[in-house]
Design an enzyme around this catalytic site. Sequence first.
Site, PDB file in Angstrom:
ATOM      1  N   GLU A 154      62.621  40.212  24.589  1.00 31.68           N
ATOM      2  CA  GLU A 154      62.583  38.848  24.459  1.00 31.68           C
ATOM      3  C   GLU A 154      63.841  38.158  24.450  1.00 31.68           C
ATOM      4  O   GLU A 154      64.549  38.292  23.454  1.00 31.68           O
ATOM      5  CB  GLU A 154      61.650  38.680  23.317  1.00 31.68           C
ATOM      6  CG  GLU A 154      60.368  39.125  23.149  1.00 31.68           C
ATOM      7  CD  GLU A 154      59.333  38.877  22.058  1.00 31.68           C
ATOM      8  OE1 GLU A 154      58.291  38.643  22.139  1.00 31.68           O
ATOM      9  OE2 GLU A 154      60.038  38.667  21.029  1.00 31.68           O
ATOM     10  N   SER A 164      64.134  39.889  14.725  1.00 28.48           N
ATOM     11  CA  SER A 164      62.873  40.071  15.034  1.00 28.48           C
ATOM     12  C   SER A 164      61.968  38.976  14.361  1.00 28.48           C
ATOM     13  O   SER A 164      60.925  38.540  14.752  1.00 28.48           O
ATOM     14  CB  SER A 164      62.150  41.297  14.584  1.00 28.48           C
ATOM     15  OG  SER A 164      62.544  41.669  13.339  1.00 28.48           O
ATOM     16  N   HIS A 181      65.907  40.168  21.665  1.00 29.46           N
ATOM     17  CA  HIS A 181      65.231  41.104  20.790  1.00 29.46           C
ATOM     18  C   HIS A 181      64.759  42.332  21.682  1.00 29.46           C
ATOM     19  O   HIS A 181      63.673  42.213  22.466  1.00 29.46           O
ATOM     20  CB  HIS A 181      63.933  40.241  20.326  1.00 29.46           C
ATOM     21  CG  HIS A 181      63.104  40.749  19.342  1.00 29.46           C
ATOM     22  ND1 HIS A 181      61.728  40.408  19.403  1.00 29.46           N
ATOM     23  CD2 HIS A 181      63.233  41.798  18.466  1.00 29.46           C
ATOM     24  CE1 HIS A 181      61.164  41.217  18.286  1.00 29.46           C
ATOM     25  NE2 HIS A 181      62.110  41.984  17.752  1.00 29.46           N
ATOM     26  N   ASN A 238      55.314  39.447  18.294  1.00 28.15           N
ATOM     27  CA  ASN A 238      55.000  39.384  16.784  1.00 28.15           C
ATOM     28  C   ASN A 238      53.513  38.457  16.721  1.00 28.15           C
ATOM     29  O   ASN A 238      53.057  38.238  15.657  1.00 28.15           O
ATOM     30  CB  ASN A 238      56.131  39.216  15.949  1.00 28.15           C
ATOM     31  CG  ASN A 238      56.709  40.538  15.788  1.00 28.15           C
ATOM     32  OD1 ASN A 238      55.824  41.777  16.071  1.00 28.15           O
ATOM     33  ND2 ASN A 238      57.802  40.643  15.550  1.00 28.15           N
TER      34      ASN A 238
HETATM   35  P1  NAD Z   1      68.994  49.102   9.724  1.00 33.88           P
HETATM   36  O1  NAD Z   1      68.830  48.932   8.421  1.00 33.88           O
HETATM   37  O2  NAD Z   1      68.544  50.304  10.330  1.00 33.88           O
HETATM   38  O3  NAD Z   1      70.673  48.693  10.292  1.00 33.88           O
HETATM   39  C1  NAD Z   1      71.116  47.746   9.807  1.00 33.88           C
HETATM   40  C2  NAD Z   1      72.696  48.072   9.707  1.00 33.88           C
HETATM   41  O4  NAD Z   1      73.479  46.853   9.427  1.00 33.88           O
HETATM   42  C3  NAD Z   1      73.074  48.859   8.618  1.00 33.88           C
HETATM   43  O5  NAD Z   1      73.929  49.882   8.960  1.00 33.88           O
HETATM   44  C4  NAD Z   1      73.848  47.890   7.635  1.00 33.88           C
HETATM   45  O6  NAD Z   1      74.848  48.634   7.092  1.00 33.88           O
HETATM   46  C5  NAD Z   1      74.528  47.052   8.609  1.00 33.88           C
HETATM   47  N1  NAD Z   1      74.737  45.735   7.943  1.00 33.88           N
HETATM   48  C6  NAD Z   1      74.325  44.898   6.896  1.00 33.88           C
HETATM   49  N2  NAD Z   1      74.811  43.879   6.878  1.00 33.88           N
HETATM   50  C7  NAD Z   1      75.997  43.618   7.736  1.00 33.88           C
HETATM   51  C8  NAD Z   1      76.933  42.991   8.130  1.00 33.88           C
HETATM   52  N3  NAD Z   1      77.084  41.537   7.537  1.00 33.88           N
HETATM   53  N4  NAD Z   1      77.824  43.061   8.989  1.00 33.88           N
HETATM   54  C9  NAD Z   1      77.975  44.411   9.740  1.00 33.88           C
HETATM   55  N5  NAD Z   1      76.937  45.200   9.322  1.00 33.88           N
HETATM   56  C10 NAD Z   1      76.054  44.958   8.564  1.00 33.88           C
HETATM   57  O7  NAD Z   1      68.277  47.849  10.517  1.00 33.88           O
HETATM   58  P2  NAD Z   1      67.677  48.051  11.820  1.00 33.88           P
HETATM   59  O8  NAD Z   1      66.333  48.311  11.844  1.00 33.88           O
HETATM   60  O9  NAD Z   1      68.651  48.457  12.763  1.00 33.88           O
HETATM   61  O10 NAD Z   1      67.517  46.287  12.052  1.00 33.88           O
HETATM   62  C11 NAD Z   1      68.408  45.522  12.507  1.00 33.88           C
HETATM   63  C12 NAD Z   1      67.889  44.234  13.229  1.00 33.88           C
HETATM   64  O11 NAD Z   1      67.229  44.375  14.321  1.00 33.88           O
HETATM   65  C13 NAD Z   1      67.214  43.272  12.024  1.00 33.88           C
HETATM   66  O12 NAD Z   1      67.601  41.770  12.347  1.00 33.88           O
HETATM   67  C14 NAD Z   1      65.796  43.577  12.568  1.00 33.88           C
HETATM   68  O13 NAD Z   1      64.900  42.562  12.040  1.00 33.88           O
HETATM   69  C15 NAD Z   1      66.082  43.844  13.933  1.00 33.88           C
HETATM   70  N6  NAD Z   1      64.599  44.356  14.444  1.00 33.88           N
HETATM   71  C16 NAD Z   1      64.294  45.674  13.967  1.00 33.88           C
HETATM   72  C17 NAD Z   1      63.389  46.517  14.652  1.00 33.88           C
HETATM   73  C18 NAD Z   1      63.104  47.748  14.233  1.00 33.88           C
HETATM   74  O14 NAD Z   1      61.669  48.296  14.362  1.00 33.88           O
HETATM   75  N7  NAD Z   1      63.729  48.491  13.145  1.00 33.88           N
HETATM   76  C19 NAD Z   1      62.934  45.978  15.923  1.00 33.88           C
HETATM   77  C20 NAD Z   1      63.476  44.862  16.306  1.00 33.88           C
HETATM   78  C21 NAD Z   1      64.276  44.018  15.794  1.00 33.88           C
END
Ligand code: NAD
Length: 501
Positions: A157, A124, A145, A195
Site C-alpha cells: 500500500e 501499519s 506498507h 486493515n
Molecule cells: P519488530 O519488533 O520485529 O522490529 C522492530 C525493530 O525496530 C526492532 O529490531 C527494534 O530494535 C527496532 N527499533 C525500535 N526503535 C528503533 C529506533 N528508534 N531506531 C532504529 N530501530 C529501532 O517489528 P516489525 O513486526 O518488524 O514491525 C515494524 C513496523 O512494521 C511497525 O511499524 C509495524 O506496525 C509494521 N508492520 C508490521 C507487520 C507485521 O506483520 N509484523 C506488517 C506490516 C507492517
Amino acid sequence: MNPLNLSHAPVLVVGAGIMGAGIAQVAALAGHPVKLFDARDGAAAEAKEKLASTFITLVDKGKLTPEAASAAMGRVVSIDTLDDAAGVRLVVEAVVEKLDVKRSLFKQLEAVVAPGCVLATNTSSISVTAIANGLRHPERLVGMHFFNPVPVMKLVEVVSGLQTAPAVAQAIFDVSKAWGKTPVHARSTPGFIVNRIARPYYAETLALLQEQAATPAVLDACLRAVGFRMGPCELMDLIGHDTNFSVTQSVYEANFSDKRFVPSLVQRELVDGGLLGRKSGQGFFSYAEGAAKPALPAWVPAPLPTCRTLVVMGAGPLADRLAHSLHEGGRPFTRNTGAEWVGLSVDGAHLRQTDGRPATLMNNPDTVVFDWLPGTEPGAALACAPSLRATEAWQQQAQVWLRALGWNPVVLADAPGLVVARTVAMLVNEAADAVQQGVCTADGADAAMKLGVNYPAGPFDWLGKLGAPAIVQLLDALDAHYRGERYRVSPWLRMRVMAHL
Ligand code: NAD
C-alpha cells in the site's frame, strides 16, 4: 520519467526486525545497495547473518542461483550509526509502531540524508500525515506498507499523507513494482485499505458468536466454503487476538467511535483471559500438542426427496443451478421466474436464499433460509436457519433437500443474513465507503484484498456478481433488525441503486 526514479538507488532500512529484514532481502535481490540499521546493538548484524542463511536456503531449494545470492548478500551492510547512512536515496523505516519514535527518527534522518532522499514508513496503522508533522520536508514522506512475510506477500500500500508529493508516491509505486510487488495507491486514513475493509470479516463472525448463532468451527467452515483460505476464527487465532483487537480498537477510535467499527466483547474476553490464539496455545481453538480442530460431519449425498408440487422460485444463477440439479435428478418442477425470492417451494413450504431477513419474520411459517454465494463449492458447508415457527418435519426435510442439491447444510440460529451473505455485504459496503472517501479506487480495493489478505475475490468483484440492489437490500434488512449505525448503507452504494447503475 519521474525525476525521483529510485531504480537501483542506495537504500537504508531502519529497524531490522521481522519486517525490516524482509524489506532488506527484497531490496537487495532487486539490485539495490542496502544499509541496515537498528537501535538495538548487534540487531542489524544479526539480521544480516539471518539473511545470509535465508539466501542459502533459497539456493538449496533452487529458488535462487548461488551467483544471485552472493551478489545480493554483497549488497547488504549493517551499520552502527545513522551517520553512516549519508548518500542513500531511499529510507524505509520499519521500527516499533509508535508515533513519537517514528517522528523523532525521521527528524534525525533529515539531518543526515540529502534533500532529494525519499522517506518511506512501513507503519501499519499510524497516520502518515501525523508522522510527517514537524519535518522540514513533509512532502517527501510516504507510506510504504508491506505485508508479512515481505518476500512472499505481493501487496504494497503506497500511502499518501496530506502533504506527500504525488511524485514521491509515484516513485515508491514504481520501485515497489521493480521489487516484484503489486503496489496500490492509498490515502492516509485509519486502517488504510486492507486493515479497514477487512474489519467486517472478523466483526460479523464475532457478532454472530456473541448472539450464540453458531460455533467458531461452523462459521469458519461456511466462509472457507466460498473460497476464503482461512475462516475468521482460525485467522484471528493466527494473527493473535491481542493484535487483532488492537487494530480494531485503533480503527474504531480513529473514526471517532463510529459504531460501525465497534470492537467485540467476545474478543476482549479472550484477550483479558490471555487466550491469544496460536501463540498462547489457546484461542477459539486449542493448539495444545495433539489437539484436533473440531471438524464438521462430512457431506453425505442424499437422493432428491419426492413431493407433490415443486417450484423453482426467482431468476439468476442460483435459480438456474437449482433447476439444473432438479432436472438432472429427474424431478418434475415448474419455474416462477417472477418470484421476489430465490429458492424452492416444496408442497407450499419454503427453502429460500437469505435476503437479510430472518426466516421467522417471513409470512410463511414453514420457511428455512440458506446462505449462498456464487462459487460455493459442491459438498461444502452451507449455513441454513429454520423459522422458529417451522414444523419439525420441514426443518428436517429442508436439510435433506440441501444435501441432495449438493451442499453440506449446517444449522445456525435464525440470524439475519446468516454468515456469508452478511459478511460479504459488509465487506462490499466498507469498500464502497473507502472508494467514496478517496482512500483507493475500486480496482485498488480488489487488488489489495486479494493480495494483502488472500480473499478469493475483491469486494467489487462480488458487487459485480451480486448487484448493488441485492447488497443494499440485505444491509437494509440487517439495519432494520439490529438498529444503530453498524449496518448503515454506504451512500456510494445507495446512489448506484437509486440511479439504476
Ligand atoms: P519488530 O519488533 O520485529 O522490529 C522492530 C525493530 O525496530 C526492532 O529490531 C527494534 O530494535 C527496532 N527499533 C525500535 N526503535 C528503533 C529506533 N528508534 N531506531 C532504529 N530501530 C529501532 O517489528 P516489525 O513486526 O518488524 O514491525 C515494524 C513496523 O512494521 C511497525 O511499524 C509495524 O506496525 C509494521 N508492520 C508490521 C507487520 C507485521 O506483520 N509484523 C506488517 C506490516 C507492517
